[in-house]
Design a protein around this motif. Sequence first.
Motif, PDB file in Angstrom:
ATOM      1  N   THR A  27       2.301   1.736  -3.594  1.00  0.00           N
ATOM      2  CA  THR A  27       1.315   2.200  -4.575  1.00  0.00           C
ATOM      3  C   THR A  27       0.732   3.565  -4.214  1.00  0.00           C
ATOM      4  N   GLY A  28       1.161   4.127  -3.086  1.00  0.00           N
ATOM      5  CA  GLY A  28       0.714   5.475  -2.740  1.00  0.00           C
ATOM      6  C   GLY A  28      -0.612   5.521  -2.013  1.00  0.00           C
ATOM      7  N   PHE A  29      -1.118   4.374  -1.563  1.00  0.00           N
ATOM      8  CA  PHE A  29      -2.382   4.406  -0.828  1.00  0.00           C
ATOM      9  C   PHE A  29      -2.156   4.808   0.630  1.00  0.00           C
ATOM     10  N   LEU A  30      -1.065   4.330   1.197  1.00  0.00           N
ATOM     11  CA  LEU A  30      -0.710   4.733   2.562  1.00  0.00           C
ATOM     12  C   LEU A  30       0.562   5.573   2.515  1.00  0.00           C
ATOM     13  N   GLU A  31       0.636   6.551   3.409  1.00  0.00           N
ATOM     14  CA  GLU A  31       1.854   7.337   3.498  1.00  0.00           C
ATOM     15  C   GLU A  31       2.782   6.712   4.524  1.00  0.00           C
ATOM     16  N   PRO A  89      -5.268  -4.692  -5.439  1.00  0.00           N
ATOM     17  CA  PRO A  89      -5.323  -4.621  -3.979  1.00  0.00           C
ATOM     18  C   PRO A  89      -5.846  -5.924  -3.380  1.00  0.00           C
ATOM     19  N   LYS A 146       0.823  -1.217   0.000  1.00  0.00           N
ATOM     20  CA  LYS A 146       0.000   0.000   0.000  1.00  0.00           C
ATOM     21  C   LYS A 146       0.854   1.263   0.000  1.00  0.00           C
ATOM     22  N   LYS A 178       1.674   6.357  -9.865  1.00  0.00           N
ATOM     23  CA  LYS A 178       0.441   5.592 -10.074  1.00  0.00           C
ATOM     24  C   LYS A 178       0.242   5.222 -11.541  1.00  0.00           C
ATOM     25  N   LEU A 230       1.236  10.950  -8.927  1.00  0.00           N
ATOM     26  CA  LEU A 230       0.522  10.596 -10.165  1.00  0.00           C
ATOM     27  C   LEU A 230       1.420   9.835 -11.143  1.00  0.00           C
TER      28      LEU A 230
END
Lengths: 242, 244
Positions: A51-55, A83, A48, A76, A73
């Motif tokens: 993929t940039g979903f969580l920092e 997921p 995550k 991504k 961006l």
Amino acid sequence: MSQAIKIKSLSKSFGAIDAVCNISFDVGYGEVLGFLGPNGAGKSTTMKMITGFLEPTSGTVEVNGHDVLEDPLSVKRSIGYLPEGAPAYGEMTVKSFLNFIADIRELSGSLRKNRLDEVIETINIGTVIDQSIETLSKGYKRRVGLAQAILHDPDILIMDEPTDGLDPNQKHEVRNLIKKMAEKKAIIISTHILEEVDAVCSRAIIISSGKLLFDGTPEQLISKSDQGNIDHAFRNITVPSK
Amino acid sequence: MNGILSIYKREFTSYFVTPVAYVFIVIFLFMTGVFTFYLGAFYESNQADLEPFFRFHPWLYLFLIPAISMRLWSDERKSGTIELLMTLPVSITDTVVAKYLAAWSFTAIALSLTFPMWITVNYLGNPDNTVVLASYIGSLIMAGGFLAIGSCISALTKSQVIAFVISVVICFMFILSGFPMVLDLFEDWAPQAVIDAIASFSFLTHFTSIKKGVIDIRDVIYFAALITFWLYVNVVIIENKKAN
């Protein structure tokens, strides 16, 4: 071999819980990296963050030279991501869902048509193309998630348990697909099926309680066991008391 | 731009593939009818205008708009699709705006389907159609205000029920902020300027002037600022809390 993903001292904590502690590794093109570890080890959390979903709480992730926090961006765009649980909009048909992904991935003209045809053919979802996703079986849902991830022919593929819920034949097909794509791409998959590591991965990483415990080829992993058995090696590494 | 358009398209069509859209539109039309003819005494007033029709829009929106907005983000959280959405190459601001515009467009369709009211009043008399047009625009802008609140609240929770209830309460406070029951809370201790400011937040005050056929730039700015504020908070919430 150029580096697709560079991860430097990556950590993530949720309150007092350290889900991922100080993990560093690189993934190059042509590699299939198998992510192993017990449940709750931090595999999904790491994915995550890539993929940039969580920092991340600390540390950096670079994908094709782009920092995931500074230029999310670009990151991504170059990643295809499946997921955990292959979420998709249930009320949509498979066709309209893939068209939505094609829109957002800016595929147009003949390229778009070719990619859609090709993906539907390779993932084998032609028979359910007009069904709404919520009516599909678990295996088909997973395949729609796979189709979504590879639709734009990404350089980098990250898949959280891509074969979970598939029958043995489908597992075999997906493994072949991964092997076929491996030449030009950098691929990370997480799995609980250890034989899968031997079958498709060129490299394995074991995480437990957020810490990186092993990083090497499947052969090196097997050699950690005096029984020459990958399950045994996995237990040796992840169960501390043994 | 491409991202906004793709998400807008997906969101907008998703209303019509489930019964949600049809149920909503039927209820909305039925309720506007009931309110206009019974509570609004449309015939008895003997006036060729749509005031009795528009008068109840804030109250209808109070319940119906949160019913549309509750699923905007809660559903993404609940089904896990938020992870898919947030890992596609579209910025959070674009996503928030696209989802909001899709919901607003859907509201515009529901509102435009009340056109038989307009035909009726034109058949019965000679209404001032510019006032009717202004009222329609005002009603749509007000619906946008309710929607922005609802969208923001929906981003806070994965429960649609919680999103609905909290949105209704906040919208209710915005409707009533010009009324004694809200102002009395502040009367004793707050300076007059604050009380005036709170009173000026009322949806009703701003809608009333638009309903008279006057589209005052101040009312438009009020709603534009309100919508921008709530959508901005919406973006901040999603940015800070993507995962549950």
